[in-house]
Design a protein around this motif. Structure first.
Motif, short mmCIF file in Angstrom:
data_model
loop_
_atom_site.label_atom_id
_atom_site.label_comp_id
_atom_site.label_asym_id
_atom_site.label_seq_id
_atom_site.Cartn_x
_atom_site.Cartn_y
_atom_site.Cartn_z
N GLY A 194 3.03 -11.39 -13.09
CA GLY A 194 2.99 -10.19 -13.91
C GLY A 194 1.85 -9.25 -13.58
O GLY A 194 1.87 -8.07 -13.97
N THR A 195 0.84 -9.72 -12.83
CA THR A 195 -0.29 -8.86 -12.48
C THR A 195 0.16 -7.79 -11.49
O THR A 195 0.88 -8.07 -10.53
CB THR A 195 -1.43 -9.69 -11.86
OG1 THR A 195 -1.86 -10.67 -12.80
CG2 THR A 195 -2.61 -8.81 -11.47
N ARG A 196 -0.26 -6.55 -11.73
CA ARG A 196 0.02 -5.46 -10.80
C ARG A 196 -1.10 -5.40 -9.76
O ARG A 196 -2.28 -5.58 -10.10
CB ARG A 196 0.11 -4.13 -11.54
CG ARG A 196 1.17 -4.08 -12.64
CD ARG A 196 2.56 -4.29 -12.08
NE ARG A 196 3.57 -4.24 -13.12
CZ ARG A 196 4.22 -3.14 -13.47
NH1 ARG A 196 3.96 -1.98 -12.88
NH2 ARG A 196 5.14 -3.19 -14.42
N VAL A 197 -0.75 -5.12 -8.51
CA VAL A 197 -1.72 -5.13 -7.42
C VAL A 197 -1.56 -3.86 -6.59
O VAL A 197 -0.44 -3.46 -6.26
CB VAL A 197 -1.52 -6.37 -6.53
CG1 VAL A 197 -2.51 -6.35 -5.35
CG2 VAL A 197 -1.69 -7.66 -7.33
N GLU A 198 -2.69 -3.26 -6.27
CA GLU A 198 -2.73 -2.15 -5.32
C GLU A 198 -3.67 -2.51 -4.18
O GLU A 198 -4.77 -3.01 -4.42
CB GLU A 198 -3.21 -0.86 -6.00
CG GLU A 198 -2.28 -0.31 -7.05
CD GLU A 198 -2.80 0.99 -7.64
OE1 GLU A 198 -3.54 1.71 -6.92
OE2 GLU A 198 -2.49 1.27 -8.80
N PHE A 199 -3.21 -2.27 -2.95
CA PHE A 199 -4.06 -2.46 -1.79
C PHE A 199 -4.67 -1.11 -1.41
O PHE A 199 -3.94 -0.13 -1.27
CB PHE A 199 -3.27 -3.02 -0.60
CG PHE A 199 -2.79 -4.43 -0.82
CD1 PHE A 199 -3.68 -5.48 -0.78
CD2 PHE A 199 -1.45 -4.70 -1.06
CE1 PHE A 199 -3.26 -6.79 -0.98
CE2 PHE A 199 -1.01 -6.00 -1.25
CZ PHE A 199 -1.91 -7.04 -1.21
N ARG A 200 -5.98 -1.07 -1.29
CA ARG A 200 -6.68 0.18 -0.99
C ARG A 200 -7.43 0.05 0.33
O ARG A 200 -8.15 -0.93 0.56
CB ARG A 200 -7.65 0.51 -2.11
CG ARG A 200 -8.35 1.87 -1.96
CD ARG A 200 -9.06 2.23 -3.24
NE ARG A 200 -8.12 2.43 -4.34
CZ ARG A 200 -8.47 2.53 -5.61
NH1 ARG A 200 -9.75 2.44 -5.95
NH2 ARG A 200 -7.55 2.71 -6.55
#
Length: 203
Positions: A194-200
């Motif tokens: 359920g965790t949202r992840v963004e790669f930066r």
């Protein structure tokens, strides 16, 4: 969707894909079922563990169907940003296999918003859905015996961050200094279902 008994204390829900698992798990978490102790997500399944002294399989099955029929957009869970140096050993090979340039591979991978669908393989290893379809590639023909902790990788429809040094057959795009698993931290895992992840992209 199919719901079948899994022993006397659980129901196993079979779904079409990881996105449906994420959506149903979110719906059940937002509106908990009485007597349910745990939800365990898989690639195409959701295990619903319950206390038979407080509920029954038939009640759980009916409630799961009710939640499934009313499931809308997945509610936002916790979110994290993962800084990435895109210098992985397989970056050029991924670009060639996908017919994209290296900068375009980096752009597509870092532009997506991912959701942890389920965890497995090793403690803290989250399987992230949301990968751009152009980057869907089969696993490497020859797995590596050692993949460094913090490696950011892709395989099939998923992306992932290796939480520990381990063998692995995924394509390595880069690395992050972020410890997604730390046994001395509470909780130790940053990547839970359920965790949202963004790669930066790291500058």
């Amino acid at each position: 969707m199919q719901v079948v008994p899994y022993g006397e204390r659980a129901a196993l829900v079979d779904l079409d894909d990881a996105g449906e698992v994420v959506g149903l798990r979110a719906a059940l978490s937002a509106s908990p079922l009485s007597g349910v102790d745990e939800l365990v997500a898989g690639a195409r399944t959701l295990l619903v563990r319950f206390d038979p002294a407080r509920t029954s399989f038939d009640r759980v099955r009916a409630a799961v169907h009710d939640r499934e029929s009313g499931t809308g957009p997945t509610p936002g869970g916790p979110s994290i940003v993962v800084p990435v140096s895109y210098d992985g050993a397989d970056l050029a090979a991924v670009a060639e296999a996908s017919g994209l340039s290296v900068p375009e591979v980096v752009r597509r991978h870092s532009a997506a918003t991912y959701t942890v669908a389920f965890c497995g393989f090793a403690p803290g290893y989250g399987y992230l859905t949301g990968l751009d379809p152009r980057l869907h590639l089969p696993r490497r023909a020859a797995p590596r015996t050692r993949v460094p902790a913090g490696s950011v990788a892709i395989a099939g429809e998923y992306s992932a961050v290796y939480p520990h040094q381990s063998p692995g057959g995924w394509h390595l795009l880069g690395r992050t200094p972020l410890a997604v698993w730390d046994a001395d931290r509470e909780p130790p895992n940053l990547l839970s279902p359920g965790t949202r992840v963004e790669f930066r992209v790291r500058s």
